[in-house]
Design an enzyme around this catalytic site. Structure first.
Site, PDB file in Angstrom:
ATOM      1  N   CYS A 105       0.857  -1.181   0.000  1.00  0.00           N
ATOM      2  CA  CYS A 105       0.000   0.000   0.000  1.00  0.00           C
ATOM      3  C   CYS A 105       0.893   1.232   0.000  1.00  0.00           C
ATOM      4  CB  CYS A 105      -0.880  -0.023   1.250  1.00  0.00           C
ATOM      5  SG  CYS A 105      -1.978   1.393   1.380  1.00  0.00           S
ATOM      6  N   HIS A 147      -8.926  -3.711  -2.653  1.00  0.00           N
ATOM      7  CA  HIS A 147      -7.967  -2.981  -1.809  1.00  0.00           C
ATOM      8  C   HIS A 147      -8.340  -1.493  -1.729  1.00  0.00           C
ATOM      9  CE1 HIS A 147      -3.748  -2.138  -0.275  1.00  0.00           C
ATOM     10  NE2 HIS A 147      -4.160  -0.938  -0.637  1.00  0.00           N
ATOM     11  N   GLU A 148      -8.637  -0.887  -2.886  1.00  0.00           N
ATOM     12  CA  GLU A 148      -8.968   0.544  -2.904  1.00  0.00           C
ATOM     13  C   GLU A 148     -10.323   0.799  -2.243  1.00  0.00           C
ATOM     14  OE1 GLU A 148      -6.593   2.448  -3.466  1.00  0.00           O
ATOM     15  OE2 GLU A 148      -5.353   0.858  -4.311  1.00  0.00           O
ATOM     16  N   HIS A 151     -10.103   1.127   1.352  1.00  0.00           N
ATOM     17  CA  HIS A 151      -9.637   2.449   1.791  1.00  0.00           C
ATOM     18  C   HIS A 151     -10.803   3.395   2.056  1.00  0.00           C
ATOM     19  CE1 HIS A 151      -5.291   2.595   1.811  1.00  0.00           C
ATOM     20  NE2 HIS A 151      -5.205   2.013   0.633  1.00  0.00           N
TER      21      HIS A 151
HETATM   22 ZN   LIG Z   1      -3.580   1.049  -0.173  1.00  0.00          ZN
END
Ligand SMILES: [Zn+2]
Length: 193
Positions: A105, A147-148, A151
């Site tokens: 990340c 993954h995004e 966030h």
């Molecule tokens: Zn990340």
């Protein structure tokens, strides 16, 4: 314009981000800056909270992954063309048997860990023109989106690894928060040295 990337330990990375309206100020500029920032840091995805905006927006560009030797020609082409903007997204479905992939990340430089996620997703989102989309992805493209998406939900990949691994990383993570880490791009660290 390249923006500083917010490092692990900042509260904005733990917060669920908010949807944005169509007339969100300077949206084009925000998106352009996010692509500049992601490319400068050699990332394949970047979410708005990582540049200090708690809004449901992320950008992806998987072309660096298209070089991978193990991918088929079809996968290479898919990754090469996977450059997109996701606004106000919702993952409506995740399917399949979880698989491991070694994730990193841009907010947590120098740390990589295997993370388990389901291989297939269905996502609804708006593009940069606020046109609605409903699409399915699998493999690495799904992985990048997951993954995004995490966030903007206030979740980091280190939250998804087992507690023992995480406790082993504790010291390294606190060093990242303090900026005691080797990094080739501009960052903003929550704890002053
Ligand atoms: Zn990340």
């Amino acid at each position: 314009m390249v923006l500083p990337i917010i490092a692990y330990g900042d509260a904005i990375l733990k917060k669920r981000a908010a949807d944005i309206p169509k007339d969100y100020p300077n949206l084009d500029k925000v998106i352009a800056n996010m692509f500049d920032t992601m490319h400068n840091a050699k990332g394949v995805g970047l979410a708005a909270p990582q540049v200090g905006l708690s809004i449901r927006l992320f950008v992806v560009d998987a072309s660096p992954y298209a070089e991978d030797k193990e991918d088929t020609e079809k996968e290479k082409k898919e990754l090469m063309n996977f450059k997109k903007i996701f606004i106000n997204p919702t993952i409506v479905k995740e399917d399949g048997t979880k698989w491991k992939f070694n994730e990193g990340c841009l907010s947590i430089p120098s740390i990589r860990e295997d993370v388990e996620r389901k291989p297939s997703i269905r996502i609804k989102y708006m593009d940069e023109n606020f046109k609605a989309h409903d699409e399915e992805y699998d493999g690495l493209r799904a992985r990048i989106i997951q993954h995004e998406y995490d966030h903007i939900e206030g979740v980091l990949f280190v939250d998804k690894i087992n507690p023992l691994r995480r406790s082993l990383l504790k010291r390294k993570l606190s060093e990242v928060s303090k900026g005691l880490v080797e990094v080739s791009y501009k960052m903003k660290f929550p704890i002053k040295k």
